[in-house]
Design a protein around this motif. Structure first.
Motif, PDB file in Angstrom:
ATOM      1  N   GLY A  49       4.579  -9.464   2.364  1.00  0.00           N
ATOM      2  CA  GLY A  49       3.265  -9.662   2.948  1.00  0.00           C
ATOM      3  C   GLY A  49       2.480  -8.374   3.051  1.00  0.00           C
ATOM      4  O   GLY A  49       1.254  -8.348   2.826  1.00  0.00           O
ATOM      5  N   LEU A  50       3.157  -7.274   3.354  1.00  0.00           N
ATOM      6  CA  LEU A  50       2.491  -5.981   3.444  1.00  0.00           C
ATOM      7  C   LEU A  50       1.960  -5.533   2.084  1.00  0.00           C
ATOM      8  O   LEU A  50       0.833  -5.029   1.972  1.00  0.00           O
ATOM      9  N   VAL A  51       2.758  -5.716   1.047  1.00  0.00           N
ATOM     10  CA  VAL A  51       2.320  -5.349  -0.302  1.00  0.00           C
ATOM     11  C   VAL A  51       1.150  -6.228  -0.737  1.00  0.00           C
ATOM     12  O   VAL A  51       0.202  -5.763  -1.386  1.00  0.00           O
ATOM     13  N   ILE A  56      -4.672  -6.832  -2.006  1.00  0.00           N
ATOM     14  CA  ILE A  56      -5.970  -7.449  -1.729  1.00  0.00           C
ATOM     15  C   ILE A  56      -6.973  -6.387  -1.276  1.00  0.00           C
ATOM     16  O   ILE A  56      -8.149  -6.422  -1.656  1.00  0.00           O
ATOM     17  N   ALA A  57      -6.499  -5.435  -0.476  1.00  0.00           N
ATOM     18  CA  ALA A  57      -7.372  -4.350  -0.025  1.00  0.00           C
ATOM     19  C   ALA A  57      -7.843  -3.495  -1.197  1.00  0.00           C
ATOM     20  O   ALA A  57      -8.970  -2.978  -1.178  1.00  0.00           O
ATOM     21  N   GLY A 271      -9.713   6.573  -6.522  1.00  0.00           N
ATOM     22  CA  GLY A 271      -9.866   6.907  -5.112  1.00  0.00           C
ATOM     23  C   GLY A 271      -9.857   5.670  -4.233  1.00  0.00           C
ATOM     24  O   GLY A 271      -9.264   5.666  -3.149  1.00  0.00           O
ATOM     25  N   GLY A 272     -10.514   4.595  -4.692  1.00  0.00           N
ATOM     26  CA  GLY A 272     -10.478   3.355  -3.936  1.00  0.00           C
ATOM     27  C   GLY A 272      -9.076   2.794  -3.827  1.00  0.00           C
ATOM     28  O   GLY A 272      -8.684   2.257  -2.774  1.00  0.00           O
ATOM     29  N   ALA A 276      -7.084   2.418  -0.269  1.00  0.00           N
ATOM     30  CA  ALA A 276      -6.649   1.093   0.168  1.00  0.00           C
ATOM     31  C   ALA A 276      -5.157   1.078   0.469  1.00  0.00           C
ATOM     32  O   ALA A 276      -4.725   0.529   1.498  1.00  0.00           O
ATOM     33  N   LEU A 277      -4.370   1.675  -0.402  1.00  0.00           N
ATOM     34  CA  LEU A 277      -2.922   1.705  -0.173  1.00  0.00           C
ATOM     35  C   LEU A 277      -2.574   2.535   1.052  1.00  0.00           C
ATOM     36  O   LEU A 277      -1.758   2.124   1.885  1.00  0.00           O
ATOM     37  N   PHE A 278      -3.210   3.691   1.178  1.00  0.00           N
ATOM     38  CA  PHE A 278      -2.886   4.596   2.282  1.00  0.00           C
ATOM     39  C   PHE A 278      -3.261   3.985   3.626  1.00  0.00           C
ATOM     40  O   PHE A 278      -2.450   3.956   4.561  1.00  0.00           O
ATOM     41  N   MET A 279      -4.474   3.475   3.738  1.00  0.00           N
ATOM     42  CA  MET A 279      -4.952   2.964   5.013  1.00  0.00           C
ATOM     43  C   MET A 279      -4.347   1.607   5.371  1.00  0.00           C
ATOM     44  O   MET A 279      -4.454   1.170   6.512  1.00  0.00           O
TER      45      MET A 279
END
Length: 345
Positions: A49-51, A56-57, A271-272, A276-279
């Motif tokens: 679910g986290l991945v 999606i982000a 960068g996007g 998204a992955l980091f945040m």
């Protein structure tokens, strides 16, 4: 003496459009894709679910980046556009019975049309005034949804998964395939004439207009592509949640996506993705810190939520001060260091 190796020089015009010019890059992407395909076979439902949330982000952040990063426009209506995409997907797949793979792009087109409809009368607005216009759009959309009984109003509505992706693993592979396609298209847009025109408008709109670039047309194109990507992200988000209501699209969701761009680096697709992955993953790391230090029983969920919000603000402020170009800028600096080593200049 040749300081930079020849393989790093782009000697032909078509070399600028090659997204993976080096063999090491192609090997890395292949290994990354294989790892993403391997994750569902080993991960539990929480990690899966986290991945999924992170993927999606990525789509939503890329969409917002088209307007904010590439074109230099201020938009704080991300949550509203995601809500439009989510509810459009829910209505098309629910009451109208449209297959999901058909309903999702239609929802993206509906969101793109809404974004263009908002962008058309605000073409001459800039800065604070444009921000206030998109700020008003957020509340107009959320209020309209919360009053419309056809979509459940405040109660919300059920969103069913497609028949071929009812279990978590099948749904993961479906989302993964969609994200790969969307990212590939975004990289191509970035290196196309459209992306270069957006960059010219962002850097100096008067010079871009003098060079023959239609500011109105290309700004609307940015709104359209942004709306399409955000609508797709909203549709995937709705299916992921399985049940949506206006509470799932607060204004803080917009702040989160803007933070993704600031941290990852605006004006680049990579960068996007980084942002998204980091945040998305960092707040989850905060949840595990009490477990790591063995104090999970003495830490309340409210305190964890406050720490997550505080960390979110600290990361954004720290990025603006110490890394204005974001994670993408740091990545480029690291690559440049190894390319020119041992020459400091």
């Amino acid at each position: 003496m040749q300081i930079i190796p020849k393989r790093y020089l782009k000697e032909r015009h078509r070399d600028h459009f090659n997204m993976l010019p080096f063999r090491t890059q192609r090997i890395f992407i292949l290994m990354l894709l294989l790892a993403m395909l391997w994750i569902p076979q080993q991960a539990n439902s929480y990690v899966l679910g986290l991945v999924l949330q992170a993927m999606i982000a990525v789509v939503g952040a890329i969409g917002l980046n088209f307007v904010v990063g590439f074109t230099g426009q201020v938009s704080i209506g991300q949550a509203a556009y995601m809500a439009i995409g989510a509810y459009a997907t829910a209505v098309l797949t629910g009451p109208f019975g449209v297959p999901f793979l058909v309903a999702l792009p239609i929802a993206g087109l509906i969101t793109a049309a809404a974004s263009v409809l908002v962008g058309w009368p605000t073409l001459r607005l800039r800065g604070f005034y444009l921000a206030m216009a998109t700020f008003a759009v957020h509340f107009l959309v959320i209020i309209a949804i919360s009053r419309w009984q056809f979509v459940g109003a405040q109660t919300g509505m059920q969103v069913n998964r497609p028949a071929f992706a009812t279990d978590d693993i099948a749904f993961y592979y479906m989302v993964f395939a969609i994200v790969v396609v969307m990212v590939h298209v975004a990289f191509n847009i970035e290196h196309s004439f459209l992306g270069r025109a957006w960059g010219a408008i962002r850097d100096r709109d008067l010079a871009a207009a003098a060079a023959g670039i239609s500011l109105a047309r290309f700004k609307l194109w940015a709104n359209a592509w942004s709306g399409f990507y955000v609508g797709i992200a909203g549709g995937l988000f709705a299916v992921f949640l399985s049940y949506i209501s206006p509470e799932n699209f607060p204004f803080f969701l917009t702040v989160q996506y803007l933070g993704m761009l600031l941290v990852g680096g605006m004006g680049t697709t990579l960068g996007g993705i980084f942002g998204a992955l980091f945040m998305t993953l960092i707040p989850e790391l905060v949840r595990f810190m009490p477990v790591i230090f063995g104090v999970s029983e003495s830490v309340s969920p409210t305190l964890l939520a406050d720490v997550q919000l505080t960390l979110f603000g600290v990361i954004i402020i720290g990025t603006l001060i110490f890394a204005p170009k974001g994670l993408f800028g740091l990545w480029e600096d690291i690559k440049l260091y190894f390319r020119t080593w041992p020459f400091r200049y």
